[in-house]
Scaffold this motif. Structure first.
Motif, short mmCIF file in Angstrom:
data_model
loop_
_atom_site.label_atom_id
_atom_site.label_comp_id
_atom_site.label_asym_id
_atom_site.label_seq_id
_atom_site.Cartn_x
_atom_site.Cartn_y
_atom_site.Cartn_z
N GLU A 167 0.16 6.29 9.49
CA GLU A 167 -1.06 6.62 10.24
C GLU A 167 -1.07 8.05 10.72
O GLU A 167 -2.13 8.71 10.76
CB GLU A 167 -1.21 5.67 11.44
N THR A 173 0.83 -1.20 0.00
CA THR A 173 0.00 0.00 0.00
C THR A 173 0.86 1.25 0.00
O THR A 173 2.00 1.25 0.46
CB THR A 173 -0.91 0.02 1.24
N GLY A 174 0.28 2.35 -0.50
CA GLY A 174 1.01 3.62 -0.53
C GLY A 174 2.18 3.63 -1.49
O GLY A 174 3.17 4.31 -1.25
N SER A 179 -6.69 3.63 10.55
CA SER A 179 -5.50 3.68 9.71
C SER A 179 -5.78 4.50 8.46
O SER A 179 -6.95 4.80 8.16
CB SER A 179 -5.07 2.26 9.32
N PRO A 180 -4.79 4.90 7.67
CA PRO A 180 -5.03 5.67 6.45
C PRO A 180 -5.98 4.97 5.47
O PRO A 180 -6.67 5.64 4.71
CB PRO A 180 -3.63 5.80 5.85
N SER A 181 -6.03 3.65 5.51
CA SER A 181 -6.94 2.91 4.62
C SER A 181 -8.24 2.55 5.30
O SER A 181 -9.03 1.79 4.75
CB SER A 181 -6.24 1.64 4.11
N ARG A 240 -7.57 6.46 -1.98
CA ARG A 240 -6.97 7.66 -1.41
C ARG A 240 -6.71 7.46 0.09
O ARG A 240 -7.44 6.75 0.77
CB ARG A 240 -7.91 8.85 -1.61
N TYR A 241 -5.68 8.09 0.60
CA TYR A 241 -5.31 7.96 2.01
C TYR A 241 -5.65 9.23 2.78
O TYR A 241 -5.63 10.33 2.23
CB TYR A 241 -3.82 7.67 2.16
N SER A 242 -5.95 9.03 4.05
CA SER A 242 -6.08 10.17 4.95
C SER A 242 -4.72 10.42 5.59
O SER A 242 -3.99 9.48 5.89
CB SER A 242 -7.12 9.89 6.04
#
Length: 841
Positions: free
Chosen positions: A710, A543-544, A822-824, A781-783
């Motif tokens: 994160e 990821t990412g 988490s970002p996802s 998309r990630y936070s």
């Protein structure tokens, strides 16, 4: 006829019998100094010297001669009464003994009065009172294979050297065991020490190195010097050995840690000395057992024989033995004149063999209180250009003492063994495992750790790299690699050219370029030197992910010992494979245009302070051996440049402090404090992403209950604290003390925040219309969350180290942000169990 009878009668009436010999350890051949040798039934005897040699002269003989010493079984042998001169060697078997079994005290232990006098006179006898000292040194190092079982001898490689084994079995003696040498070296050097500021330097003048698998080069030449690594001072509270801190019997805790017995008085090179035997109160602790000889007038340590047995909480070691004989200087302080140490490495399996590392160091021609200028000590270890000296005639005169028969035979045997084909194969395999590269004469292929990986973005990732060695050039270093993924079908590559401007001040100028697939929050600059963890992050979901093209020119230099500077100019292109955009004109709000990539151009200035750091040179690479006691401080400043193909002007400030230190008898701690600040508004990937850990493997530098990426901060301060009790608690629990487990504890704390302007920068605006990506092939998309400035991220850990000597199992509890996603979008894990495999003593 009458005259002959008279001569014979005269010889028997006035004859003096001479008995000489050597007393050694039956297992490893190490000489046993200060063993008592005597004629049974007579008050006639002698003590062995530092080399284990004794001489007895007597006008009468008895039937036998005996020898005894601390922690060894007493032995006797029959004498030949007809011989005026005879040689009788002894090989003694070790025997565990506690002083409680033989000592009964009434009132205060008489040894305590002597030890208090030692403490009172420490300041005038300790070498630390000298402003500087130097001396000429001769050292001899030997690495042997021992404990050869019958099954081990049947192996193919051993059958090819059976003749050599038979010779060594004969040389070992009737009671001894054969050891097969694989490496032997002799070194002449000059050692220098300065007290304030503390500096060491050893100049290797001449080397005579011979070994199985040993290649010519500065790395081995520096290791065999000895004085940098084996300059033990028993007046200190701890004696460092193999990365462990063994409690000194003459340190401040001599009474609380050891049992003492006043054994005898003896003459040591003209000094009448008290003989004091010492035994640990708990043999599972990092402690010695042995005997110390204290001068009766100055109360200085004259000689010490100290052993750490296999009962101690040290892995893979059956015995560590240090013997040291000291000499008084003109200023009153005492310096080591002779030092001998031995490491008996245990067999890993029942049918394997063990190893012995033995070293002997002889020092003379002491010069004190004449310090050199500070710049003289810039290179702690320096090898003279003409250090190799193969001429045997030179060494006959240069040695402080002659070689033994075993040393001479060892040298001949090594020439035979290292040319055995199967031995060459084993050596190559061991070198690949240790270095990661398959080495050829001028270059190496590797590293194997990153040669392949499997992930969802690249499919099967294959990578092949190379680097050159000093045989190629002593000034130029070339590195390069190629990688390819079977799924993304994108060629990745990298190359680097370095030029060594100065070895004395370690100045390197380099340029490098690369194109590779990286991950958010898991880039090489964030992970650091943890190459194993970085390799594992290339497996799995990935990821990412983003492609990064990077070019850099840099200069590193160390103008003075312990202080180094780095300057670099870098360009990076960020091309993400997930939905990403940032506002290029944030003041316009939702009407701002956006981009889904960026170019980053910046220069870096870094200063590193590492007091008393020791290092050695391995060809064209410098290997740091750490900085004792003092913290290591790194300060970094980066400035982004928008005009040189960059998208941003910015400033970034970073600081890092690391220190490992002893906490008395409680064990050893280390901490890392980091801080960073960015006053400029930037997209989240250019801020400070905090290193999380979603793998099953423990990472000392990471927050082990935090997801990848994160939390992101524009200013932060963090603490990573680890403590190893080194068996302090488990050593005192009868049921598990034999397991040699070690209790560990840790705490990780992070304070950080992210300004609202940076958060707004990442919000939606005018969508990017980008033909580079086909719709649907991007990751979600990630936070990019920031921390509450009033609420730290906290996790604590505890666990057991040294499980089966190689495993570490540690539990972590997340104490804050328990509802943070988490970002996802995944739920946080308040508890994590991490494991790692590592080899440590």
């Amino acid at each position: 006829m009458i005259l002959s009878i008279f001569v014979i009668a005269y010889q028997f009436t006035y004859a003096q019998y001479t008995i000489t010999g050597r007393v050694t350890d039956a297992k490893n051949g190490d000489p046993l100094p200060f063993a008592t040798v005597g004629l049974k039934g007579l008050n006639v005897g002698a003590q062995t010297n530092f080399e284990g040699i004794y001489v007895i002269k007597s006008k009468v003989l008895t039937d036998s001669i005996y020898v005894s010493t601390v922690n060894y079984k007493k032995r006797s042998k029959v004498l030949d009464k007809k011989a005026l001169s005879q040689t009788i060697d002894f090989q003694l078997q070790g025997e565990a003994r506690s002083l409680d079994e033989v000592v009964v005290y009434s009132g205060e232990n008489p040894a305590f009065k002597i030890l208090r006098k030692v403490s009172e006179n420490r300041e005038k006898n300790d070498r630390k009172r000298l402003t500087a000292f130097e001396y000429n040194s001769y050292s001899k190092m030997e690495l042997d294979v021992d404990n050869l079982s019958d099954k081990f001898k049947e192996r193919k490689v051993m059958k090819q050297i059976q003749g050599a084994i038979a010779k060594f079995e004969k040389l070992a003696g009737e009671d001894g065991k054969a050891v097969i040498p694989t490496f032997i070296s002799e070194t002449l050097s000059k050692f220098y020490f300065r007290e304030s500021p503390s500096r060491k330097k050893e100049i290797i003048l001449k080397n005579n190195i011979k070994g199985v698998g040993v290649k010519e080069g500065g790395f081995v030449s520096q290791l065999v010097g000895g004085n940098i690594f084996a300059n033990y001072n028993f007046y200190d509270n701890f004696v460092p050995f193999l990365g462990k801190d063994i409690i000194s019997p003459l340190g401040e805790n001599w009474k609380g840690t050891y049992k003492w017995f006043l054994a005898d008085t003896t003459d040591v090179d003209g000094h009448i000395c008290y003989g004091l035997e010492f035994d640990p109160k708990n043999d599972k602790d990092l402690v010695f057992v042995g005997k110390a000889y204290i001068d009766t007038t100055s109360f200085a340590l004259v000689q010490i024989d100290a052993t750490v047995g296999k009962e101690a909480n040290i892995n893979f070691i059956d015995k560590i033995k240090i013997s040291q004989e000291l000499e008084q200087t003109s200023e009153g302080a005492w310096l080591p004149a002779k030092t001998r140490f031995l490491i008996d490495i245990a067999e890993l399996t029942k049918n394997s063999a063990g190893m012995l590392l033995k070293m002997y160091i002889s020092n003379k021609d002491f010069v004190v209180n004449k310090p050199k200028e500070l710049s003289f000590y810039d290179l702690p270890i320096e090898v003279a250009e003409d250090s190799k000296e193969p001429d045997p005639k030179f060494w006959l005169e240069a040695r402080h003492e002659s070689l033994s028969a075993q040393d001479i035979l060892a040298s001949k045997l090594i020439d035979t063994v290292r040319n055995v084909p199967i031995v060459k194969t084993y050596v190559e395999i061991a070198e690949i495992i240790a270095s990661g590269y398959k080495r050829f004469n001028k270059f190496g292929i590797g590293p194997y750790l990153t040669s392949f990986a499997l992930n969802k973005m690249e499919g099967l990732r294959l990578r092949l790299g190379f680097k050159t060695y000093s045989n190629f050039s002593k000034d130029w270093i070339l590195k390069g690699w190629l990688g390819f993924g079977t799924k993304d079908k994108v060629l990745k590559y990298g190359g680097e050219v370095d030029y060594i401007l100065s070895r004395r001040h370690w100045s390197v100028l380099g340029i490098k370029h690369s194109y590779d697939l990286e991950r958010l929050g898991l880039t090489p600059e964030l992970i650091g030197d943890n190459k194993i963890f970085y390799a594992f992050t290339r497996w799995g979901a990935y990821t990412g992910a983003f492609y990064r093209r990077e070019s850099e020119i840099f200069l590193k230099t160390e103008p003075t010992k312990g202080i180094s500077f780095t300057g670099a100019f870098t360009t990076r292109a960020f091309d993400p494979l997930f939905e990403f955009q940032y506002r290029t004109h944030p003041e316009a709000g939702k009407n701002s245009p956006t981009l889904d990539y960026y170019n980053d151009t910046f220069f870096t200035l870094e200063a590193r302070f590492a007091k008393n750091e020791t290092y050695i040179m391995d060809g064209n690479e410098r290997i740091a051996l750490g900085s004792k006691r003092a913290p290591t401080l790194t300060l970094t400043y980066q400035h982004g440049i928008k005009t040189l193909n960059g998208n941003f002007n910015y400033d970034r400030f970073m600081a890092k402090v690391f220190q490992s230190f002893r906490v008395g008898t409680l064990g050893r701690s280390d901490y890392t404090i980091q801080a960073g600040y960015i006053p400029t508004n930037l997209p989240a990937p250019l801020l400070f992403p905090h290193l999380g850990n979603e793998t099953f493997f423990y990472n000392r530098a990471a927050f082990n209950t935090m997801h990848y990426f994160e939390f992101v901060s524009d200013k932060y301060v963090s603490l990573n604290y680890n403590h190893n009790f080194e068996g302090l608690l488990f050593n005192r629990i009868p049921a598990i003390r034999q397991l040699k487990w070690r209790l560990i504890a840790s705490a990780n704390v992070l304070f950080g925040s992210q300004r609202e302007q940076n958060k707004e920068l990442m919000q939606d605006a005018i969508p990017v219309i980008n033909p580079r990506h086909i719709k649907g092939d991007l990751q979600p998309r990630y936070s990019f969350s920031g921390l509450d400035p009033n609420k730290p991220f906290v996790e604590i850990g505890y666990g057991i180290d040294n499980i089966f000597k190689i495993f570490r199992l540690q539990a972590f509890h997340r104490l804050s942000y328990l509802d943070h996603l988490s970002p996802s979008g995944r739920e946080p894990k308040p508890f994590a169990l991490k494991a790692s495999v590592h080899f440590s003593f």
